[in-house]
Design a protein around this motif. Structure first.
Motif, short mmCIF file in Angstrom:
data_model
loop_
_atom_site.label_atom_id
_atom_site.label_comp_id
_atom_site.label_asym_id
_atom_site.label_seq_id
_atom_site.Cartn_x
_atom_site.Cartn_y
_atom_site.Cartn_z
N GLU A 44 0.75 -1.41 0.03
CA GLU A 44 -0.02 -0.09 0.02
C GLU A 44 0.97 1.24 0.04
OE1 GLU A 44 -3.97 -1.60 1.95
OE2 GLU A 44 -2.29 -0.91 3.25
N LEU A 45 2.00 1.08 0.51
CA LEU A 45 2.91 2.22 0.50
C LEU A 45 3.53 2.53 -0.89
CD1 LEU A 45 5.52 2.04 3.53
CD2 LEU A 45 3.96 3.84 3.05
N ILE A 46 3.72 1.47 -1.51
CA ILE A 46 4.28 1.54 -2.92
C ILE A 46 3.23 2.13 -3.75
CG2 ILE A 46 5.23 0.19 -4.85
CD1 ILE A 46 6.24 -1.85 -2.94
N ALA A 47 2.06 1.59 -3.52
CA ALA A 47 0.73 2.20 -4.47
C ALA A 47 0.27 3.67 -3.96
CB ALA A 47 -0.31 0.96 -4.24
N GLY A 48 0.72 4.06 -2.92
CA GLY A 48 0.19 5.58 -2.53
C GLY A 48 -0.71 5.57 -1.65
N MET A 49 -1.22 4.56 -1.06
CA MET A 49 -2.35 4.58 -0.09
C MET A 49 -1.63 5.28 1.16
SD MET A 49 -4.77 1.62 1.39
CE MET A 49 -6.71 2.23 2.02
N TYR A 50 -0.66 5.16 1.56
CA TYR A 50 -0.03 5.75 2.69
C TYR A 50 1.21 6.55 2.43
CZ TYR A 50 -2.95 2.23 5.05
OH TYR A 50 -3.79 1.39 5.38
N HIS A 51 1.53 7.43 2.94
CA HIS A 51 2.82 7.98 2.76
C HIS A 51 3.97 7.45 3.91
CE1 HIS A 51 2.01 10.87 0.05
NE2 HIS A 51 0.90 11.31 0.58
N PRO A 52 5.28 7.18 3.52
CA PRO A 52 6.09 6.49 4.43
C PRO A 52 6.40 7.62 5.27
CG PRO A 52 7.26 7.07 2.30
CD PRO A 52 5.75 7.19 2.12
N ASP A 53 6.66 7.18 6.52
CA ASP A 53 7.31 8.06 7.57
C ASP A 53 8.46 8.67 7.46
OD1 ASP A 53 4.89 7.75 9.22
OD2 ASP A 53 5.88 6.04 10.24
N LYS A 54 9.44 7.84 6.79
CA LYS A 54 10.76 8.10 6.33
C LYS A 54 11.07 7.21 5.05
CE LYS A 54 13.38 7.56 9.91
NZ LYS A 54 14.23 7.25 10.94
N GLY A 55 12.04 7.69 4.22
CA GLY A 55 12.16 6.85 3.36
C GLY A 55 11.88 7.48 1.71
N GLU A 56 11.98 6.55 0.72
CA GLU A 56 11.69 7.23 -0.58
C GLU A 56 11.25 5.84 -1.42
OE1 GLU A 56 15.44 9.18 -2.05
OE2 GLU A 56 14.88 10.70 -0.82
N VAL A 57 10.24 6.21 -2.14
CA VAL A 57 9.99 5.06 -3.14
C VAL A 57 10.27 5.72 -4.61
CG1 VAL A 57 8.15 3.97 -4.15
CG2 VAL A 57 8.03 4.48 -1.92
N TRP A 58 10.99 5.09 -5.72
CA TRP A 58 11.37 5.35 -6.89
C TRP A 58 11.08 4.51 -7.81
CZ3 TRP A 58 15.13 9.49 -8.21
CH2 TRP A 58 15.61 10.18 -7.26
N PHE A 59 10.82 5.00 -9.19
CA PHE A 59 10.27 4.44 -10.11
C PHE A 59 11.36 4.64 -11.18
CE2 PHE A 59 5.94 2.84 -9.59
CZ PHE A 59 6.13 1.79 -10.15
#
Lengths: 344, 273
Positions: A44-59
């Motif tokens: 769900e973090l990867i799909a954007g339902m939540y924002h991470p508290d810390k860290g990054e998602v890259w495509f």
């Protein structure tokens, strides 16, 4: 292709800690972990339902932390499929195409392609409440795949299916991935799925990724007691290592090719243990006498448990059992190579 | 012996339950039937009178408009209250519930003070939005008293719609608003319909707040309940009971429709298609 960099997220009882993963283009990546370890939250973090508290998602080369789910172009299939109950199978599948206002001819072509790939032509007019588990699964997959997502996220896709459907569907997933080459991230608690489908597997424990590798590699060389147990390793024995010798039980010395000092846990796969009547003189460097305490017939194989001061389980073919006339209570030798002794 | 004692106690308890139910059903049915028996025979001739026709028209007009206003406001509020997390949410919820706890008469007085005595009210009136002792006042009074009910019904329905449905819709390309209108609202359809029916029925019967705020003037702010009140107070039993009968018929019908809406799960109703 998909990069997760030091992701942290706390959500109620779940906590993801420092998740770093790099998933390649076209890869079928499996995340393996027990129920309740936060695997769904990761998707769900990867799909954007939540924002991470810390860290990054890259495509690829862009950071997508701030993008809304609708901007990420991700296919998501939940464990219970989450089909739209008020829409027919056809309307469910067309949903994404209509929203994205895809060109009609192109859309129809894509729709036909996916529907025939998943073999659901005969379900199109039905409503989700009338579908079986497998049919729902196909519909949910079709709905996610029809929009040509950059990555497909599957949340325990096989766990709600009965065992026979599960095997069939596992093959389907492989066939679909071979055909469409959609990068896939599949989470499960079942190691056999990882073995059957995954090009790589990441093992999750208490919200952390504890080991990443090819499934066979993880299976053969688990890097912790948890992973060993979780991937179904048997013969997990604790002892004290002194170089390439580990002392276990009551003065038994087991030779290994791995060097370690101090407390150590070793595992030996049951299929790597040979059982014999006599002491074998071979390249196998460990041979321990013991007594058969249990024998369980598992189809073509027997699972034989031998007490040699330590308890060892071995897999032996029915043929060998008959030839040697093995019975419970009899004395035998257990023999295994030093290379088969994995030290954690 | 002991066994028969237990048996006796069970019979005793069951009897109390059965008698209570029978008593209450009988009491309600008898009370309501008094109006139907007395009002029924003269109903048709009363409906023919100009006064009752005026009351029916005014009641329908005001209740329909106030119900529409309730939908307009309650849908986004109910969505926010069920989906968004924000600080002070409990406080907001309490405020939203106040009109339910207040006697409608008190709500009417409060509205009267706000729109009749303050600069805000006078400013609105100067721009042609006159609420005190007007038809608009009836609508506003109905809205004020009923909107919390609409919110409650809608909120519980929206909470029952799995938020993951919306999320999946968003992964398929919907923005928040699209996923609300294409997924959540259709899935909350029964709740919305039930909310509309109950709100409308309550608006039709609204008396206390409207009486205080819009007054009870014949042929001006004379809704059905006001008509009942005015005619009973001058002893015109025939017209009074006609208004009461119409109100009962509408209430019972909408109660029935409400139960029908609430009792049906969406999936089941769709299976037949």
């Amino acid at each position: 292709m998909l990069k997760l960099k030091h992701l942290h997220k706390k959500l109620g009882d779940f906590e993801l800690k420092d998740i770093t993963l790099d998933i390649n283009e076209d890869e079928y990546f499996i995340i393996l972990g027990p129920t309740g370890t936060g695997k769904t939250v990761l998707l769900e973090l990867i799909a954007g339902m939540y924002h991470p508290d810390k860290g990054e998602v890259w495509f690829k080369d862009s950071k997508i932390n701030q993008l809304y789910p609708e901007q990420r172009n991700i296919g998501f299939v939940y464990q219970d499929y989450a089909l739209f109950p008020h829409l027919s199978v056809k309307e469910n599948i067309l949903f994404g195409l209509k929203i994205r206002k895809m060109d009609e001819t192109e859309g129809r072509k894509r729709f036909q392609e996916i529907v025939s790939l998943l073999n659901i032509e005969n379900l199109l007019e039905r409503f989700p409440s009338t579908l079986s588990g497998g049919e729902k699964q196909r519909t949910a997959l079709a709905r996610a795949l029809v929009t040509s997502p950059r990555i497909l996220l599957l949340d325990e896709p096989l766990s709600a299916l009965d065992p026979r459907t599960k095997i069939v569907f596992q093959e389907e997933l492989r066939r679909i991935h071979d055909k469409l080459k959609t990068t896939t991230l599949h989470i499960t608690h079942d190691f056999s799925e990882a073995m059957a489908l995954g090009s790589r597997v990441g093992v999750m424990h208490n919200g952390e990724i504890v080991q990443v590798g090819e499934p066979v590699e993880v299976f053969r060389h688990p890097n912790s007691f948890f992973v060993a147990e979780f991937v179904g390793a048997e013969n997990i024995i604790k002892g004290r290592a002194d170089g390439r010798v580990i002392k276990v039980g009551d003065g038994i010395q087991i030779k290994t090719i791995y060097e370690k000092e101090g407390t150590a846990t070793l595992t030996i796969r049951p299929e790597d243990i040979i059982i014999s009547r006599k002491h074998l003189q071979s390249s196998a460097q460990n041979s321990i006498p013991g007594k058969i305490v249990n024998m369980i017939n598992q189809g073509p194989l027997f699972r034989i448990t031998v007490d040699s001061g330590i308890i060892l389980t071995a897999l032996v073919t029915i043929q060998s059992v008959e030839e040697m006339g093995l019975k419970r209570g009899e004395k035998v030798w257990t023999t295994f190579k030093s290379a088969a002794v994995h030290v954690l | 012996m002991k066994k028969s004692g237990v048996w006796g106690q069970n019979i005793f308890f069951t009897s109390i339950v059965a008698v209570s139910i029978a008593f209450l059903v009988g009491f309600i049915a008898l009370t309501i039937s008094m109006i139907l028996i007395r009002g029924g025979p003269n109903l048709l001739s009363s409906i023919g009178t100009r006064e009752i026709q005026f009351a029916i028209r005014l009641s329908f007009m005001t209740s329909i408009i106030s119900t529409l206003l309730c939908i307009l406001v309650a849908v986004p509020v109910a969505y926010g209250m069920s989906r968004f997390k924000f600080c002070g949410k409990r406080f907001v919820k309490t405020i939203l519930d106040i009109p339910i706890a207040l006697p409608p008469v008190v709500s009417g007085v409060a509205l009267l003070l706000l729109f009749g005595t303050t600069a805000f009210g006078h400013a609105l009136a100067a721009r042609g939005l006159e609420f005190v002792f007007t038809t608009q006042g009836i609508i506003l009074a109905q809205f004020f008293v009923n909107v919390p009910y609409m919110i409650k019904v809608l909120q519980s329905t929206i909470e029952n719609v799995d938020p993951r449905m919306e999320f999946v819709a968003r992964t398929l390309g919907c923005n928040r608003m699209q996923s609300f209108f294409k997924i959540t609202l259709p899935l909350a359809r029964n709740g919305l319909m039930a909310g509309i029916v109950i709100t409308w029925a309550r608006a039709l019967g609204e008396f206390g707040a409207a009486l205080m705020f819009a007054g009870a003037t014949r042929f001006k702010t004379e809704t059905l309940p006001v008509s009942l009140f005015l005619n009973m107070s001058v002893g015109d039993l025939k017209l009074g009971l006609a208004a009461a009968t119409i109100l009962i018929i509408i209430s019972v019908t909408s109660l029935f429709v409400f139960e029908l809406m609430g009792g049906h799960q969406f999936e089941i109703s769709r299976q037949g298609n």
